[in-house]
Design a protein around this motif. Sequence first.
Motif, PDB file in Angstrom:
ATOM      1  N   ASP B  83      -7.067   1.378   2.118  1.00  0.00           N
ATOM      2  CA  ASP B  83      -8.172   2.299   1.852  1.00  0.00           C
ATOM      3  C   ASP B  83      -9.383   1.529   1.323  1.00  0.00           C
ATOM      4  O   ASP B  83      -9.218   0.647   0.484  1.00  0.00           O
ATOM      5  CB  ASP B  83      -7.703   3.342   0.823  1.00  0.00           C
ATOM      6  CG  ASP B  83      -8.683   4.492   0.685  1.00  0.00           C
ATOM      7  OD1 ASP B  83      -9.838   4.247   0.312  1.00  0.00           O
ATOM      8  OD2 ASP B  83      -8.269   5.633   0.949  1.00  0.00           O
ATOM      9  N   PRO B  84     -10.556   1.854   1.787  1.00  0.00           N
ATOM     10  CA  PRO B  84     -11.754   1.141   1.315  1.00  0.00           C
ATOM     11  C   PRO B  84     -12.095   1.417  -0.156  1.00  0.00           C
ATOM     12  O   PRO B  84     -12.845   0.657  -0.764  1.00  0.00           O
ATOM     13  CB  PRO B  84     -12.864   1.663   2.235  1.00  0.00           C
ATOM     14  CG  PRO B  84     -12.350   2.946   2.795  1.00  0.00           C
ATOM     15  CD  PRO B  84     -10.870   2.791   2.881  1.00  0.00           C
ATOM     16  N   ASP B  85     -11.578   2.485  -0.713  1.00  0.00           N
ATOM     17  CA  ASP B  85     -11.826   2.788  -2.133  1.00  0.00           C
ATOM     18  C   ASP B  85     -10.526   2.631  -2.923  1.00  0.00           C
ATOM     19  O   ASP B  85      -9.752   3.580  -3.058  1.00  0.00           O
ATOM     20  CB  ASP B  85     -12.365   4.219  -2.263  1.00  0.00           C
ATOM     21  CG  ASP B  85     -12.668   4.591  -3.712  1.00  0.00           C
ATOM     22  OD1 ASP B  85     -12.215   3.869  -4.625  1.00  0.00           O
ATOM     23  OD2 ASP B  85     -13.362   5.603  -3.921  1.00  0.00           O
ATOM     24  N   PRO B  86     -10.270   1.442  -3.451  1.00  0.00           N
ATOM     25  CA  PRO B  86      -8.953   1.164  -4.048  1.00  0.00           C
ATOM     26  C   PRO B  86      -8.666   2.005  -5.273  1.00  0.00           C
ATOM     27  O   PRO B  86      -7.502   2.364  -5.509  1.00  0.00           O
ATOM     28  CB  PRO B  86      -9.045  -0.314  -4.437  1.00  0.00           C
ATOM     29  CG  PRO B  86     -10.248  -0.848  -3.745  1.00  0.00           C
ATOM     30  CD  PRO B  86     -11.182   0.303  -3.549  1.00  0.00           C
ATOM     31  N   GLY B  87      -9.672   2.313  -6.057  1.00  0.00           N
ATOM     32  CA  GLY B  87      -9.433   3.132  -7.253  1.00  0.00           C
ATOM     33  C   GLY B  87      -8.943   4.512  -6.855  1.00  0.00           C
ATOM     34  O   GLY B  87      -7.927   5.005  -7.354  1.00  0.00           O
ATOM     35  N   GLU B  88      -9.657   5.103  -5.929  1.00  0.00           N
ATOM     36  CA  GLU B  88      -9.272   6.417  -5.442  1.00  0.00           C
ATOM     37  C   GLU B  88      -7.894   6.373  -4.772  1.00  0.00           C
ATOM     38  O   GLU B  88      -7.066   7.279  -4.955  1.00  0.00           O
ATOM     39  CB  GLU B  88     -10.337   6.919  -4.455  1.00  0.00           C
ATOM     40  CG  GLU B  88     -10.086   8.292  -3.883  1.00  0.00           C
ATOM     41  CD  GLU B  88      -9.824   9.333  -4.945  1.00  0.00           C
ATOM     42  OE1 GLU B  88     -10.342   9.200  -6.064  1.00  0.00           O
ATOM     43  OE2 GLU B  88      -9.055  10.276  -4.650  1.00  0.00           O
ATOM     44  N   ALA B  89      -7.637   5.314  -4.023  1.00  0.00           N
ATOM     45  CA  ALA B  89      -6.345   5.188  -3.335  1.00  0.00           C
ATOM     46  C   ALA B  89      -5.207   5.158  -4.356  1.00  0.00           C
ATOM     47  O   ALA B  89      -4.184   5.832  -4.178  1.00  0.00           O
ATOM     48  CB  ALA B  89      -6.325   3.928  -2.481  1.00  0.00           C
ATOM     49  N   ARG B  92      -4.879   8.656  -5.992  1.00  0.00           N
ATOM     50  CA  ARG B  92      -4.340   9.638  -5.054  1.00  0.00           C
ATOM     51  C   ARG B  92      -2.834   9.434  -4.867  1.00  0.00           C
ATOM     52  O   ARG B  92      -2.049  10.375  -4.912  1.00  0.00           O
ATOM     53  CB  ARG B  92      -5.058   9.506  -3.698  1.00  0.00           C
ATOM     54  CG  ARG B  92      -4.636  10.576  -2.728  1.00  0.00           C
ATOM     55  CD  ARG B  92      -5.384  10.526  -1.372  1.00  0.00           C
ATOM     56  NE  ARG B  92      -6.339   9.451  -1.233  1.00  0.00           N
ATOM     57  CZ  ARG B  92      -6.099   8.323  -0.560  1.00  0.00           C
ATOM     58  NH1 ARG B  92      -4.929   8.114   0.002  1.00  0.00           N
ATOM     59  NH2 ARG B  92      -7.044   7.401  -0.453  1.00  0.00           N
ATOM     60  N   ARG B 138      -5.166  -3.985  -6.544  1.00  0.00           N
ATOM     61  CA  ARG B 138      -6.427  -3.893  -5.786  1.00  0.00           C
ATOM     62  C   ARG B 138      -7.460  -3.077  -6.555  1.00  0.00           C
ATOM     63  O   ARG B 138      -8.642  -3.429  -6.587  1.00  0.00           O
ATOM     64  CB  ARG B 138      -6.172  -3.248  -4.431  1.00  0.00           C
ATOM     65  CG  ARG B 138      -5.508  -4.223  -3.498  1.00  0.00           C
ATOM     66  CD  ARG B 138      -5.177  -3.635  -2.147  1.00  0.00           C
ATOM     67  NE  ARG B 138      -4.431  -4.631  -1.415  1.00  0.00           N
ATOM     68  CZ  ARG B 138      -4.933  -5.296  -0.377  1.00  0.00           C
ATOM     69  NH1 ARG B 138      -6.147  -5.028   0.064  1.00  0.00           N
ATOM     70  NH2 ARG B 138      -4.223  -6.224   0.224  1.00  0.00           N
ATOM     71  N   ALA B 139      -6.996  -1.993  -7.181  1.00  0.00           N
ATOM     72  CA  ALA B 139      -7.939  -1.187  -7.960  1.00  0.00           C
ATOM     73  C   ALA B 139      -8.511  -2.007  -9.116  1.00  0.00           C
ATOM     74  O   ALA B 139      -9.687  -1.873  -9.460  1.00  0.00           O
ATOM     75  CB  ALA B 139      -7.243   0.063  -8.479  1.00  0.00           C
ATOM     76  N   ALA B 142     -11.193  -4.311  -7.943  1.00  0.00           N
ATOM     77  CA  ALA B 142     -12.422  -3.569  -7.673  1.00  0.00           C
ATOM     78  C   ALA B 142     -13.052  -3.034  -8.962  1.00  0.00           C
ATOM     79  O   ALA B 142     -14.057  -2.337  -8.913  1.00  0.00           O
ATOM     80  CB  ALA B 142     -12.127  -2.426  -6.711  1.00  0.00           C
ATOM     81  N   GLN B 144     -11.886  -0.799 -10.898  1.00  0.00           N
ATOM     82  CA  GLN B 144     -11.737   0.644 -11.031  1.00  0.00           C
ATOM     83  C   GLN B 144     -10.488   1.031 -11.817  1.00  0.00           C
ATOM     84  O   GLN B 144     -10.122   2.207 -11.870  1.00  0.00           O
ATOM     85  CB  GLN B 144     -11.690   1.288  -9.646  1.00  0.00           C
ATOM     86  CG  GLN B 144     -12.964   1.026  -8.872  1.00  0.00           C
ATOM     87  CD  GLN B 144     -13.041   1.879  -7.623  1.00  0.00           C
ATOM     88  OE1 GLN B 144     -12.414   2.919  -7.533  1.00  0.00           O
ATOM     89  NE2 GLN B 144     -13.831   1.434  -6.669  1.00  0.00           N
TER      90      GLN B 144
END
Lengths: 215, 215
Positions: B83-89, B92, B138-139, B142, B144
Amino acid sequence: MTQASARRPRADAQRNRERVLEAAEHLFAAMGLAAQTDDVAREAGVGVGTVYRHFPTKRLLVEAVIARRTESLLAAARAAIHDPDPGEAFRRTFTRGAELLGRNRAIAEDVAGGMNLPALPPGIKQALFAALSELATRAQSAGQLRADVCPADVVMLVSCVAHSVELAHRFDPGLRRRFVALVLDGLRPDVATPLPGHRLDLDDLHRLAARRGGH
Amino acid sequence: MTQASARRPRADAQRNRERVLEAAEHLFAAMGLAAQTDDVAREAGVGVGTVYRHFPTKRLLVEAVIARRTESLLAAARAAIHDPDPGEAFRRTFTRGAELLGRNRAIAEDVAGGMNLPALPPGIKQALFAALSELATRAQSAGQLRADVCPADVVMLVSCVAHSVELAHRFDPGLRRRFVALVLDGLRPDVATPLPGHRLDLDDLHRLAARRGGH
DNA sequence: TGACAAACGGAGTCGCGGCTCCGTATGCTT
DNA sequence: AAGCATACGGAGCCGCGACTCCGTTTGTCA
């Protein structure tokens, strides 16, 4: 009226009761509720029968131990209510409670698994939760604790800390402290993504527990 | 070489195996691991013997159920890694995992009480934890997710979420969601009172579990 | 359709752990 | 010192729940 009480119990009885309590404290602290009554008896240098005469049920023995180990925390929690810095008072009491749980596996299991509300007459667990709720409310009024947590959340967090004690025991002692730190960070007023759902206070918790318990 | 395998099993055997699995899924989801093998048999319309022929041990039955219910979450977790948004991934996937636990009491109990690492050959639980750790890392890269949490913390948090499922079941369904929200707030990079103690990754966790398990 | 391996059902076994029972020992009172 | 209530010890009981065993049934294949 029925012939009332109680000449002082025999000396050996008193001694044995003390021995049993001490053995139980050691064993329960180290092995949790998995420690068996027979083990307690052996550790105390006493027969099972004697244990059951003093504490007719394993549960009663457990509660006697918990009561002894918890008194001073309750005193501290009540004293903290008048602390001039409510945020700090809440965090200190929460942390101190966590450390008690960390030191005694059986108490942790009991708080994690049950926090079963119909406890002994004195109701130390209830008293503790009430004091902690009070501390939380004051911290909120002072703007030092996020406003959307409710007493039920605090009880739940304590229960989760108790759970983390088991994990810490199985894996690494450090885990519990890290969890407490994470939780306290999550309770800061500045983060505060609003919590979903609705607030519950301790009475609601009791009511719900009773309903489910009654099946 | 030994006469190898396996003509196709008899039709009734196949049917019964399926019935047992389905009954187990229902019962375990609703009553947790407290559901007894005899209950599963009755619910499936089958004798106990049949259950034990297909799943020689209660544990094996439980693991079969868990495996079935967990596959799609694992797939989602692995997909989320890109996912391009690691925090959100991460958030979620964490939330979705929590919801799975909320839907199935037995899985929650298993994750809470054991997360016992030597599971089945496929090792779905390990795979899930590995994927979640990857997502967390990953988050963090980033910016996040707070930098001082480690994979072991994430595993512990999942276990505590599983614990909160039990509480939610006993008191109020809302408690779990609120707990997850609190934890995610505590994981934000901006709060971050530094965590005490030292970092542990999944391998450390395995090693520690093995040492303690060996007593 | 007969024969046999495969599968079934469920009463019964077994280990575990909380608790009881009762014959014996011991402290207290007179 | 004698007598008695109180307390002790620990072998055994009992309920629970996972699992086994074996006589009976059923699907499959020739």
